[in-house]
Scaffold this motif. Structure first.
Motif, PDB file in Angstrom:
ATOM      1  N   ILE A 163      48.734  48.219  50.535  1.00 28.18           N
ATOM      2  CA  ILE A 163      47.679  49.273  49.823  1.00 28.18           C
ATOM      3  C   ILE A 163      48.526  49.839  48.520  1.00 28.18           C
ATOM      4  N   SER A 164      49.646  49.333  48.185  1.00 24.38           N
ATOM      5  CA  SER A 164      50.398  49.803  46.753  1.00 24.38           C
ATOM      6  C   SER A 164      49.853  49.102  45.794  1.00 24.38           C
ATOM      7  N   GLY A 166      48.496  47.051  42.622  1.00 24.96           N
ATOM      8  CA  GLY A 166      49.009  45.408  42.471  1.00 24.96           C
ATOM      9  C   GLY A 166      48.768  45.335  40.761  1.00 24.96           C
ATOM     10  N   LEU A 167      47.709  44.814  40.410  1.00 16.53           N
ATOM     11  CA  LEU A 167      47.487  44.056  38.908  1.00 16.53           C
ATOM     12  C   LEU A 167      46.164  44.699  38.547  1.00 16.53           C
ATOM     13  N   PRO A 168      45.830  44.884  37.351  1.00 12.64           N
ATOM     14  CA  PRO A 168      44.627  45.035  36.946  1.00 12.64           C
ATOM     15  C   PRO A 168      43.515  43.663  37.000  1.00 12.64           C
ATOM     16  N   LEU A 169      42.689  44.048  38.043  1.00 13.67           N
ATOM     17  CA  LEU A 169      41.840  42.873  38.235  1.00 13.67           C
ATOM     18  C   LEU A 169      40.721  42.434  37.219  1.00 13.67           C
ATOM     19  N   ARG A 170      41.324  41.753  36.332  1.00 13.24           N
ATOM     20  CA  ARG A 170      39.841  41.386  35.163  1.00 13.24           C
ATOM     21  C   ARG A 170      39.238  40.087  35.602  1.00 13.24           C
ATOM     22  N   LEU A 171      37.940  40.305  35.648  1.00  8.47           N
ATOM     23  CA  LEU A 171      37.185  39.430  36.354  1.00  8.47           C
ATOM     24  C   LEU A 171      35.987  39.105  35.255  1.00  8.47           C
ATOM     25  N   THR A 172      35.872  39.665  34.253  1.00 11.80           N
ATOM     26  CA  THR A 172      35.043  39.560  33.036  1.00 11.80           C
ATOM     27  C   THR A 172      35.613  39.060  31.900  1.00 11.80           C
ATOM     28  N   PRO A 173      34.863  38.277  30.944  1.00 13.20           N
ATOM     29  CA  PRO A 173      35.467  37.833  29.662  1.00 13.20           C
ATOM     30  C   PRO A 173      35.773  38.869  28.711  1.00 13.20           C
ATOM     31  N   ILE A 174      36.762  38.858  27.981  1.00 12.75           N
ATOM     32  CA  ILE A 174      37.107  39.807  26.734  1.00 12.75           C
ATOM     33  C   ILE A 174      37.393  38.993  25.314  1.00 12.75           C
ATOM     34  N   THR A 175      36.069  39.034  24.542  1.00 11.20           N
ATOM     35  CA  THR A 175      36.427  38.211  23.170  1.00 11.20           C
ATOM     36  C   THR A 175      36.585  39.018  22.195  1.00 11.20           C
ATOM     37  N   THR A 176      36.511  40.478  22.373  1.00 11.35           N
ATOM     38  CA  THR A 176      36.895  41.400  21.376  1.00 11.35           C
ATOM     39  C   THR A 176      37.891  42.345  21.429  1.00 11.35           C
ATOM     40  N   SER A 177      38.307  43.052  20.679  1.00 11.62           N
ATOM     41  CA  SER A 177      39.428  44.024  20.662  1.00 11.62           C
ATOM     42  C   SER A 177      38.995  45.135  21.640  1.00 11.62           C
ATOM     43  N   GLY A 178      39.750  45.813  22.010  1.00 15.91           N
ATOM     44  CA  GLY A 178      39.503  47.360  22.638  1.00 15.91           C
ATOM     45  C   GLY A 178      38.893  47.477  23.763  1.00 15.91           C
ATOM     46  N   ALA A 183      42.667  50.172  35.250  1.00 17.25           N
ATOM     47  CA  ALA A 183      43.688  50.498  36.273  1.00 17.25           C
ATOM     48  C   ALA A 183      43.933  49.344  37.029  1.00 17.25           C
ATOM     49  N   ARG A 184      45.275  49.435  37.925  1.00 17.99           N
ATOM     50  CA  ARG A 184      45.641  48.597  38.731  1.00 17.99           C
ATOM     51  C   ARG A 184      44.856  48.619  39.832  1.00 17.99           C
ATOM     52  N   SER A 185      44.432  47.396  40.480  1.00 17.41           N
ATOM     53  CA  SER A 185      43.596  47.513  41.856  1.00 17.41           C
ATOM     54  C   SER A 185      45.075  47.504  42.787  1.00 17.41           C
ATOM     55  N   SER A 186      44.772  47.768  44.156  1.00 13.04           N
ATOM     56  CA  SER A 186      45.586  47.190  45.120  1.00 13.04           C
ATOM     57  C   SER A 186      46.215  45.980  45.235  1.00 13.04           C
ATOM     58  N   VAL A 187      47.236  45.675  45.978  1.00 13.72           N
ATOM     59  CA  VAL A 187      47.676  44.403  46.347  1.00 13.72           C
ATOM     60  C   VAL A 187      46.750  43.513  47.155  1.00 13.72           C
ATOM     61  N   GLU A 188      45.935  44.448  48.399  1.00 12.92           N
ATOM     62  CA  GLU A 188      45.344  43.782  49.134  1.00 12.92           C
ATOM     63  C   GLU A 188      44.133  43.098  48.316  1.00 12.92           C
ATOM     64  N   MET A 189      43.291  44.269  47.387  1.00 11.72           N
ATOM     65  CA  MET A 189      42.248  43.753  46.729  1.00 11.72           C
ATOM     66  C   MET A 189      42.513  42.602  45.825  1.00 11.72           C
ATOM     67  N   VAL A 190      43.710  42.480  45.388  1.00 13.88           N
ATOM     68  CA  VAL A 190      43.973  41.135  44.534  1.00 13.88           C
ATOM     69  C   VAL A 190      44.035  39.862  45.126  1.00 13.88           C
ATOM     70  N   TYR A 191      44.717  40.275  46.492  1.00 17.79           N
ATOM     71  CA  TYR A 191      44.581  38.919  47.404  1.00 17.79           C
ATOM     72  C   TYR A 191      43.483  38.805  47.887  1.00 17.79           C
ATOM     73  N   THR A 192      42.380  39.604  48.239  1.00 18.54           N
ATOM     74  CA  THR A 192      41.014  39.357  48.461  1.00 18.54           C
ATOM     75  C   THR A 192      40.539  38.562  47.522  1.00 18.54           C
ATOM     76  N   GLN A 193      40.435  38.950  46.218  1.00 20.15           N
ATOM     77  CA  GLN A 193      39.910  38.260  44.992  1.00 20.15           C
ATOM     78  C   GLN A 193      40.349  36.755  45.035  1.00 20.15           C
ATOM     79  N   ILE A 194      41.754  36.691  45.255  1.00 21.48           N
ATOM     80  CA  ILE A 194      42.295  35.234  45.161  1.00 21.48           C
ATOM     81  C   ILE A 194      41.611  34.415  46.205  1.00 21.48           C
ATOM     82  N   LEU A 195      41.446  34.680  47.465  1.00 24.34           N
ATOM     83  CA  LEU A 195      41.145  33.849  48.366  1.00 24.34           C
ATOM     84  C   LEU A 195      39.566  33.642  48.359  1.00 24.34           C
ATOM     85  N   LYS A 196      38.818  34.763  47.858  1.00 22.83           N
ATOM     86  CA  LYS A 196      37.282  34.658  47.255  1.00 22.83           C
ATOM     87  C   LYS A 196      37.328  33.486  46.429  1.00 22.83           C
TER      88      LYS A 196
END
Length: 482
Positions: A163-164, A166-178, A183-196
């Motif tokens: 629950i500590s 983890g990383l910013p979980l970026r799941l949508t494309p960024i094609t312009t600046s700004g 914020a950082r998602s939890s370690v568990e949330m990042v692993y959940t996305q990896i497995l998904k």
């Protein structure tokens, strides 16, 4: 602002005073978004570019694997120069360190490129829906692979504190600046996305491609499944490791996976894995290098240069290289241990010792899948299956070897023996640090020509890498590691 899409690898360099946009998508080598996905050939080029980013010499094309070995305990360091990673070996990298910033930037650049491709393939009418689903699945595999590499490097291990931060979980494309603030998602949330991502990739990836090289270098169904066994093992989710492994490992000898024209199994000749065609049955996923100097790592970044040609790091005498398997002469793996001019033991798995360095990088081998399965089976008290898988790996390289009963008689002894086999079999391929950290074990002290590196406790701040200064400077919602 006209949108641009990346068409080749680039590295975003940072300093603590950097004000550039971390996910700037208008590098020097770019093309307008309006034509980047305008033909089937251009769409394929964008898909291939995802793999090219993994090939970056600061990532899996070179130094990232070396960094993981430097941080673990099987290698000593010969060179005290900062450019060779002496601070990595000494366990004292700072957030401003170029290596710390580069790995993060390359990983997130590949993630953003994956997000862009997923978005475009959901809209495209240029190619068939089936092919678009294939490309989306490849992008999800790449995204999962990058997040898994980054979460292990910059966040606490899953089994230490899921629950500590983890990383910013970026799941949508960024094609312009700004658009950096996230914020950082939890370690568990990042692993959940990896497995998904890996579950969805498995569904839509092809069983195989048309050539052995494509089967080795592009994600297919069993590639996604294989990576899931690694991720789930890191989580100690042994039941699911077994479930996934059974999809690609037969229930009896010879352990193998066959589907259509594809067969994945241990190669009979261990040394052939690291030479010859590089595309044998054991190569589930590798980073290839074509016959072009533009696709090969520079000297200090290549595996062969670090392990053998220079060598920058050498095998620590007190490490796994002292095991009889690597000294007996009867185990084929001992043939990949050499002696340098300085009378140090060195690793010869990667043996192209003059530029250009074109050794393929093995990222997932079938041997690892069998060892993942063996460890999970032992942890769930299926000792007979575990022993059979373990013996398959050992007897491939030493057909006459018999494990002493004391090494495999109990669950505890068997798990310890499997770990030792992993250290022998996967030596120099970047696994040792992962194995120490998934078990929340101390990173041992070690000796090298440049002195002694201290042990690192799991509670120490340098057990993981710091969040890069470049990310802190450009993401107002980023919280550094304590």
């Amino acid at each position: 602002m006209k949108k641009y899409i990346l068409i080749s690898c680039f590295i975003l360099m940072f300093s603590s005073a950097c004000n550039d946009d971390l996910l700037d998508t208008e590098p020097e080598t770019s093309i307008p978004e309006s034509i980047a996905f305008s033909t089937p050939a251009k769409i394929l080029a964008q898909t291939n570019n995802l793999y090219k980013q993994l090939q970056n010499q600061n990532f899996y094309g070179g130094r990232f694997i070396v960094f993981n070995e430097q941080r673990a305990d099987q290698f000593g360091q010969n060179d005290g120069n900062a450019a060779t990673g002496s601070a990595v070996w000494n366990q004292n990298v700072a957030s401003t360190n170029d290596f710390v910033n580069n790995v993060w930037a390359i990983g997130y650049t590949a993630i953003n490129a994956s997000n862009i491709l997923i978005s475009k393939m959901n809209e495209t009418t240029i190619i068939s829906k089936e092919l678009a689903k294939n490309y989306i699945a490849e992008a999800k595999f790449i995204r999962a692979f990058c997040y898994f590499s980054l979460i292990q490097t910059y966040a606490k291990p899953y089994n230490q504190d899921k629950i500590s931060l983890g990383l910013p979980l970026r799941l949508t494309p960024i094609t312009t600046s700004g658009h950096n603030d996230l914020a950082r998602s939890s370690v568990e949330m990042v692993y959940t996305q990896i497995l998904k991502d890996l579950d969805e990739a498995e569904t839509d990836l092809p069983v195989s491609y048309t050539t052995p090289l494509l089967n080795t270098s592009r994600a297919k169904k069993c590639t996604a499944i294989a990576l899931k066994t690694r991720v789930l093992l890191v989580q100690n989710n042994f039941e699911k490791v077994i479930t996934e492994s059974k999809k690609i490992v037969s229930s009896t000898l010879p352990f193998q996976y066959t589907e259509g024209n594809l067969t994945q199994k241990l190669e009979a000749n261990y040394t052939a894995i690291f030479g010859g065609s590089y595309t044998g049955t054991e190569a589930v996923f590798s980073i290839p290098f074509a016959n072009s100097t533009t696709e090969t790592p520079s000297a200090q970044y290549s595996l062969a240069y670090n392990y053998l040609a220079q060598p920058i790091i050498f095998l620590a005498a007190a490490g796994i290289v002292s095991d009889p398997a690597l000294n007996s002469g009867t185990d084929a793996r001992s043939g990949l241990i050499g002696i340098s001019a300085a009378n140090q033991k060195v690793l010869k798995k990667f043996s192209v010792t003059t530029a250009p360095f074109r050794d393929y990088v093995p990222v997932i081998r079938y041997a690892e899948i069998l060892l993942n399965y063996a460890e999970a089976a032992a942890n769930t008290n299926d000792l007979e299956t575990s022993k059979a898988l373990l013996k398959a790996v050992r007897n491939r390289s030493d057909p006459n070897y018999v494990f002493p009963e004391i090494d495999i008689a109990t669950k505890e002894s068997l798990i310890a023996t499997i770990q030792k086999e992993r250290d022998i079999e996967l030596l120099g391929e970047g696994f040792r640090l992962m194995d120490l950290q998934r078990k929340v074990q101390t990173l041992p002290a070690k000796k090298g020509s440049i002195g002694t590196a201290p042990l690192v406790l799991p509670t120490s701040s340098n057990y993981i890498w710091p969040i890069p200064s470049g990310e802190i400077a450009t993401n107002n919602l980023m919280v550094p590691n304590p």
